[in-house]
Design a protein around this motif. Structure first.
Motif, PDB file in Angstrom:
ATOM      1  N   ALA A   9     -49.979 -51.396 -51.380  1.00  0.00           N
ATOM      2  CA  ALA A   9     -49.883 -51.447 -49.924  1.00  0.00           C
ATOM      3  C   ALA A   9     -51.274 -51.397 -49.283  1.00  0.00           C
ATOM      4  N   ALA A  10     -52.142 -50.539 -49.820  1.00  0.00           N
ATOM      5  CA  ALA A  10     -53.499 -50.436 -49.273  1.00  0.00           C
ATOM      6  C   ALA A  10     -54.279 -51.727 -49.484  1.00  0.00           C
ATOM      7  N   LEU A  11     -54.124 -52.339 -50.650  1.00  0.00           N
ATOM      8  CA  LEU A  11     -54.822 -53.592 -50.913  1.00  0.00           C
ATOM      9  C   LEU A  11     -54.284 -54.731 -50.052  1.00  0.00           C
ATOM     10  N   LYS A  12     -52.989 -54.746 -49.824  1.00  0.00           N
ATOM     11  CA  LYS A  12     -52.413 -55.760 -48.943  1.00  0.00           C
ATOM     12  C   LYS A  12     -52.961 -55.618 -47.530  1.00  0.00           C
ATOM     13  N   SER A  13     -53.196 -54.383 -47.097  1.00  0.00           N
ATOM     14  CA  SER A  13     -53.669 -54.159 -45.729  1.00  0.00           C
ATOM     15  C   SER A  13     -55.059 -54.731 -45.505  1.00  0.00           C
ATOM     16  N   GLN A  41     -55.355 -50.629 -35.148  1.00  0.00           N
ATOM     17  CA  GLN A  41     -54.077 -50.930 -34.514  1.00  0.00           C
ATOM     18  C   GLN A  41     -52.900 -50.592 -35.432  1.00  0.00           C
ATOM     19  N   GLU A  42     -53.030 -50.918 -36.719  1.00  0.00           N
ATOM     20  CA  GLU A  42     -51.907 -50.711 -37.647  1.00  0.00           C
ATOM     21  C   GLU A  42     -51.722 -49.239 -37.996  1.00  0.00           C
ATOM     22  N   TYR A  43     -52.831 -48.527 -38.207  1.00  0.00           N
ATOM     23  CA  TYR A  43     -52.758 -47.144 -38.667  1.00  0.00           C
ATOM     24  C   TYR A  43     -52.926 -46.132 -37.543  1.00  0.00           C
ATOM     25  N   LYS A 103     -67.204 -36.144 -28.068  1.00  0.00           N
ATOM     26  CA  LYS A 103     -65.766 -35.951 -28.201  1.00  0.00           C
ATOM     27  C   LYS A 103     -65.160 -37.289 -28.600  1.00  0.00           C
ATOM     28  N   LEU A 104     -64.368 -37.264 -29.667  1.00  0.00           N
ATOM     29  CA  LEU A 104     -63.625 -38.438 -30.107  1.00  0.00           C
ATOM     30  C   LEU A 104     -62.160 -38.204 -29.778  1.00  0.00           C
ATOM     31  N   PHE A 105     -61.583 -39.124 -29.029  1.00  0.00           N
ATOM     32  CA  PHE A 105     -60.203 -38.965 -28.597  1.00  0.00           C
ATOM     33  C   PHE A 105     -59.242 -39.656 -29.570  1.00  0.00           C
ATOM     34  N   GLU A 106     -58.021 -39.186 -29.569  1.00  0.00           N
ATOM     35  CA  GLU A 106     -56.998 -39.735 -30.459  1.00  0.00           C
ATOM     36  C   GLU A 106     -56.825 -41.224 -30.219  1.00  0.00           C
ATOM     37  N   GLY A 107     -56.891 -42.008 -31.299  1.00  0.00           N
ATOM     38  CA  GLY A 107     -56.697 -43.445 -31.214  1.00  0.00           C
ATOM     39  C   GLY A 107     -57.879 -44.231 -30.691  1.00  0.00           C
ATOM     40  N   GLU A 108     -59.027 -43.561 -30.520  1.00  0.00           N
ATOM     41  CA  GLU A 108     -60.195 -44.208 -29.924  1.00  0.00           C
ATOM     42  C   GLU A 108     -61.140 -44.747 -30.989  1.00  0.00           C
ATOM     43  N   ASN A 109     -61.831 -45.841 -30.662  1.00  0.00           N
ATOM     44  CA  ASN A 109     -62.963 -46.321 -31.439  1.00  0.00           C
ATOM     45  C   ASN A 109     -64.234 -45.970 -30.676  1.00  0.00           C
ATOM     46  N   LEU A 110     -64.982 -44.988 -31.176  1.00  0.00           N
ATOM     47  CA  LEU A 110     -66.213 -44.541 -30.539  1.00  0.00           C
ATOM     48  C   LEU A 110     -67.390 -44.975 -31.396  1.00  0.00           C
ATOM     49  N   VAL A 111     -68.319 -45.704 -30.807  1.00  0.00           N
ATOM     50  CA  VAL A 111     -69.488 -46.212 -31.516  1.00  0.00           C
ATOM     51  C   VAL A 111     -70.711 -45.361 -31.171  1.00  0.00           C
ATOM     52  N   ILE A 112     -71.483 -45.007 -32.207  1.00  0.00           N
ATOM     53  CA  ILE A 112     -72.765 -44.326 -32.036  1.00  0.00           C
ATOM     54  C   ILE A 112     -73.861 -45.310 -32.419  1.00  0.00           C
ATOM     55  N   MET A 113     -74.770 -45.578 -31.484  1.00  0.00           N
ATOM     56  CA  MET A 113     -75.900 -46.459 -31.758  1.00  0.00           C
ATOM     57  C   MET A 113     -77.199 -45.689 -31.581  1.00  0.00           C
ATOM     58  N   GLY A 114     -78.197 -46.058 -32.364  1.00  0.00           N
ATOM     59  CA  GLY A 114     -79.495 -45.420 -32.248  1.00  0.00           C
ATOM     60  C   GLY A 114     -80.463 -46.055 -33.220  1.00  0.00           C
ATOM     61  N   LYS A 115     -81.740 -45.980 -32.909  1.00  0.00           N
ATOM     62  CA  LYS A 115     -82.749 -46.539 -33.799  1.00  0.00           C
ATOM     63  C   LYS A 115     -82.838 -45.706 -35.073  1.00  0.00           C
ATOM     64  N   ILE A 126     -70.698 -64.262 -41.306  1.00  0.00           N
ATOM     65  CA  ILE A 126     -69.274 -64.586 -41.429  1.00  0.00           C
ATOM     66  C   ILE A 126     -68.509 -63.394 -42.002  1.00  0.00           C
ATOM     67  N   THR A 127     -69.057 -62.784 -43.069  1.00  0.00           N
ATOM     68  CA  THR A 127     -68.399 -61.630 -43.674  1.00  0.00           C
ATOM     69  C   THR A 127     -68.401 -60.447 -42.715  1.00  0.00           C
ATOM     70  N   SER A 128     -69.488 -60.277 -41.968  1.00  0.00           N
ATOM     71  CA  SER A 128     -69.532 -59.208 -40.962  1.00  0.00           C
ATOM     72  C   SER A 128     -68.406 -59.360 -39.957  1.00  0.00           C
ATOM     73  N   LYS A 129     -68.185 -60.582 -39.514  1.00  0.00           N
ATOM     74  CA  LYS A 129     -67.104 -60.836 -38.553  1.00  0.00           C
ATOM     75  C   LYS A 129     -65.751 -60.480 -39.153  1.00  0.00           C
ATOM     76  N   GLU A 130     -65.553 -60.796 -40.444  1.00  0.00           N
ATOM     77  CA  GLU A 130     -64.295 -60.466 -41.114  1.00  0.00           C
ATOM     78  C   GLU A 130     -64.089 -58.945 -41.163  1.00  0.00           C
ATOM     79  N   ILE A 131     -65.161 -58.210 -41.466  1.00  0.00           N
ATOM     80  CA  ILE A 131     -65.060 -56.746 -41.533  1.00  0.00           C
ATOM     81  C   ILE A 131     -64.765 -56.167 -40.152  1.00  0.00           C
ATOM     82  N   ILE A 132     -65.398 -56.712 -39.127  1.00  0.00           N
ATOM     83  CA  ILE A 132     -65.165 -56.244 -37.759  1.00  0.00           C
ATOM     84  C   ILE A 132     -63.709 -56.454 -37.360  1.00  0.00           C
ATOM     85  N   GLU A 133     -63.183 -57.640 -37.663  1.00  0.00           N
ATOM     86  CA  GLU A 133     -61.780 -57.911 -37.338  1.00  0.00           C
ATOM     87  C   GLU A 133     -60.851 -57.011 -38.136  1.00  0.00           C
ATOM     88  N   LEU A 134     -61.225 -56.726 -39.381  1.00  0.00           N
ATOM     89  CA  LEU A 134     -60.418 -55.831 -40.215  1.00  0.00           C
ATOM     90  C   LEU A 134     -60.411 -54.418 -39.634  1.00  0.00           C
TER      91      LEU A 134
END
Length: 259
Positions: free
Chosen positions: A141-145, A206-208, A42-54, A192-200
């Motif tokens: 607007a999308a590119l600025k985001s 939060q924004e959307y 179940k994914l709840f509204e506004g939630e970040n749910l991570v699925i991990m697996g080999k 470094i790029t991975s960290k940027e994507i994670i922060e994005l």
């Protein structure tokens, strides 16, 4: 392993929110290879749910069933309360406009500029937009985001891997989806790029105010973005909980993910 090892139960704040995506007893086999064996989430509204697996645990098959690239053998998938197998093509297409998908390889159209890549879903799904100026505003607007307005007239071949991933996210955001599915969003990127994507990803949530389902092997990504994690082992929910509690678990199958 028929029931998940609930290292810690979902928080009350999550369970009080509406469910926007629900998968129940999903099963998929290829001959004698039983990939999904009763997967649930179940994914709840506004939630970040991570699925991990080999590799081979069923993550990719699950997400392909979710977006309609594969037909599950049994089980149900509900998106915003609608069971997708009961919808006709018109209603399914409408529902899909509420779902954004960030592919592992970005999947930009090589023959199109960045601008044209972002215009494509608008022209396909929003044909009643009144003017080209409206489309231009949405693209900018999308590119600025994602911090890449300067790349608007470049070709994908002129972009780094990280920039391509950010442009792909901008294309996902342009239809203002309610749910975003991320498939290995940091795969193939340097730290470094991975960290940027994670922060994005955090910024986008939060924004959307999106609800996000994130498939990842990246422990740092899971640590930063997840509210809740499901570990998928042999096609079933093996364990579920917060990053803090799962990373402190003594179960050997769980510990293997957080070494």
């Amino acid at each position: 392993m028929d029931t998940p090892h609930n290292i810690t139960p979902p928080s009350t704040s999550s369970t009080e929110r509406p469910v926007v995506l629900e998968i129940t007893d999903l099963r998929k086999s290829f001959g004698d290879n039983h990939v999904l064996n009763g997967f649930n989430l179940k994914l709840f509204e506004g939630e970040n749910l991570v699925i991990m697996g080999k590799s081979g645990s069923g993550k990719s098959v699950m997400i392909k069933c979710l977006v309609g690239l594969l037909q599950a053998d049994s089980g149900t998938i509900k998106i915003r309360g609608q069971e997708i197998n009961t919808l006709d093509q018109t209603d399914l297409d409408t529902l899909h406009t509420q779902i954004g998908f960030l592919f592992q390889g970005s999947a930009l159209y090589d023959s199109m500029t960045v601008r044209e890549n972002l215009e494509f879903p608008l022209r396909r799904h929003k044909s009643k937009l009144e003017t080209s100026a409206t489309i231009d505003q949405l693209v900018e607007a999308a590119l600025k985001s994602v911090g890449l307005l300067k790349a608007i007239d470049l070709m994908p071949s002129e972009l780094s891997g990280g920039m391509q991933r950010r442009i792909a996210l901008a294309r996902t955001l342009i239809l203002k989806p309610k749910i975003i599915l991320y498939d290995e969003p940091t795969s193939g990127l340097d730290p470094i790029t991975s960290k940027e994507i994670i922060e994005l990803m955090r910024h986008v949530q939060q924004e959307y105010q999106t609800s996000s389902l994130i498939i990842t092997h990246d422990v740092d990504c899971a640590r930063v973005v997840s509210e809740r994690i499901i570990l998928l082992v042999d096609g079933v929910n093996y364990a579920e909980g917060t990053f803090k509690d799962l990373s402190a678990a003594t179960d050997q199958q769980v510990k293997a993910f957080f070494k």
